[in-house]
Design a protein around this motif. Structure first.
Motif, short mmCIF file in Angstrom:
data_model
loop_
_atom_site.label_atom_id
_atom_site.label_comp_id
_atom_site.label_asym_id
_atom_site.label_seq_id
_atom_site.Cartn_x
_atom_site.Cartn_y
_atom_site.Cartn_z
N PHE A 94 0.82 15.69 20.47
CA PHE A 94 1.04 16.54 19.30
C PHE A 94 0.58 15.78 18.07
CE2 PHE A 94 4.14 17.87 22.43
CZ PHE A 94 4.14 19.25 22.34
N ALA A 95 0.03 16.52 17.13
CA ALA A 95 -0.34 15.95 15.84
C ALA A 95 0.29 16.82 14.76
CB ALA A 95 -1.84 15.91 15.68
N ILE A 96 0.98 16.18 13.83
CA ILE A 96 1.48 16.88 12.65
C ILE A 96 0.61 16.40 11.50
CG2 ILE A 96 3.41 17.24 11.08
CD1 ILE A 96 5.27 16.85 13.45
N CYS A 97 -0.12 17.35 10.92
CA CYS A 97 -1.07 17.05 9.85
C CYS A 97 -0.52 17.61 8.53
CB CYS A 97 -2.42 17.67 10.15
SG CYS A 97 -3.17 17.03 11.66
N ILE A 98 -0.60 16.80 7.49
CA ILE A 98 -0.10 17.19 6.17
C ILE A 98 -1.23 17.01 5.17
CG2 ILE A 98 1.61 16.80 4.36
CD1 ILE A 98 2.27 15.30 7.73
N ASP A 107 -0.41 16.74 -8.48
CA ASP A 107 -1.24 15.91 -7.63
C ASP A 107 -0.43 15.28 -6.51
OD1 ASP A 107 -3.37 12.99 -8.05
OD2 ASP A 107 -3.31 14.53 -6.53
N ASN A 108 -0.47 15.92 -5.36
CA ASN A 108 0.07 15.31 -4.15
C ASN A 108 -1.12 15.03 -3.23
OD1 ASN A 108 1.93 14.31 -2.36
ND2 ASN A 108 2.15 16.25 -1.30
N SER A 109 -2.20 14.54 -3.84
CA SER A 109 -3.41 14.32 -3.07
C SER A 109 -3.15 13.35 -1.94
CB SER A 109 -4.53 13.81 -3.96
OG SER A 109 -4.21 12.55 -4.48
N GLY A 110 -3.89 13.54 -0.89
CA GLY A 110 -3.75 12.69 0.28
C GLY A 110 -3.63 13.54 1.52
N ASP A 111 -3.99 12.96 2.62
CA ASP A 111 -3.85 13.61 3.92
C ASP A 111 -3.11 12.63 4.82
OD1 ASP A 111 -5.58 16.28 4.22
OD2 ASP A 111 -6.53 14.96 2.77
N PHE A 112 -2.27 13.19 5.65
CA PHE A 112 -1.36 12.39 6.45
C PHE A 112 -1.33 12.96 7.86
CE2 PHE A 112 -0.11 12.99 2.09
CZ PHE A 112 0.12 11.72 1.61
N ILE A 113 -1.19 12.09 8.85
CA ILE A 113 -1.09 12.57 10.23
C ILE A 113 -0.08 11.70 10.97
CG2 ILE A 113 -3.07 11.16 10.94
CD1 ILE A 113 -3.68 13.36 13.05
N GLU A 114 0.72 12.38 11.79
CA GLU A 114 1.62 11.70 12.71
C GLU A 114 1.23 12.16 14.11
OE1 GLU A 114 5.59 11.32 9.90
OE2 GLU A 114 5.59 12.83 11.49
N ILE A 115 1.12 11.22 15.03
CA ILE A 115 0.72 11.52 16.40
C ILE A 115 1.90 11.24 17.32
CG2 ILE A 115 -0.91 10.97 18.25
CD1 ILE A 115 -2.79 9.96 15.97
N TYR A 116 2.19 12.22 18.18
CA TYR A 116 3.35 12.13 19.08
C TYR A 116 2.91 12.33 20.52
CZ TYR A 116 6.26 12.57 14.93
OH TYR A 116 6.86 12.35 13.72
#
Length: 163
Positions: A94-98, A107-116
């Motif tokens: 699973f990947a949760i992408c933000i 400005d909440n710039s940025g990309d984030f990912i959590e891998i499960y």
């Protein structure tokens, strides 16, 4: 190819602007978007109920809890959150992408990912900044994305202390 290697290569080759668009839509099992208008709305939501309704299928408890955490943050720091279920060599992950919302004055710039993994255990996470051209400098971490990782203020999740 193992899960971690798949995600690292996919991000390196296919990430352009929005981490949620890096993975094929057919793998998406949940998505929510909070705009700045949503974040300034004081309406309380039942995060558990909201998260379950946003998911197209049942997921392990670790995935559901992570999705709820990111809904908590997005309600305060506008973001798009997508959950993907991807089979890599018959191994489910699973990947949760933000994807942080960026606009004039917000400005909440940025990309984030959590891998499960298939059981819902965090394997790793990554913070990606579009202004950093060198993808090798992006940080891989062995912890989840937390409130202080965002560029906009997001108070700690109520359960953040137990992570």
């Amino acid at each position: 190819m193992c899960c971690n290697q798949f995600y690292k290569e996919k991000i390196r080759t296919d990430f352009e602007y929005n981490i949620c668009e890096t993975f094929q839509e057919k793998f998406e099992i949940g998505c929510v978007i909070f705009t700045p208008e949503d974040t300034f709305n004081d309406e309380a939501i039942d995060i558990q109920e909201f998260a379950i309704k946003a998911l197209k299928e049942e997921v392990p408890a670790g995935i559901l809890n992570a999705f709820k955490r990111h809904i908590w943050y997005a309600k305060r720091a506008a973001s798009e959150i997508c959950v993907f279920k991807i089979s890599i060599n018959k191994v489910i992950s699973f990947a949760i992408c933000i994807h942080g919302y960026v606009d004039d004055g917000w400005d909440n710039s940025g990309d984030f990912i959590e891998i499960y993994d298939e059981q819902g255990e965090l394997m790793e996470s990554k913070i990606l900044y579009a202004d950093e051209e060198d993808w090798k400098k992006w940080r891989w971490m062995d912890r989840p994305i937390l409130s202080n990782d965002f560029n906009s203020f997001a108070p700690p999740w109520l359960e953040e202390g137990i992570l």
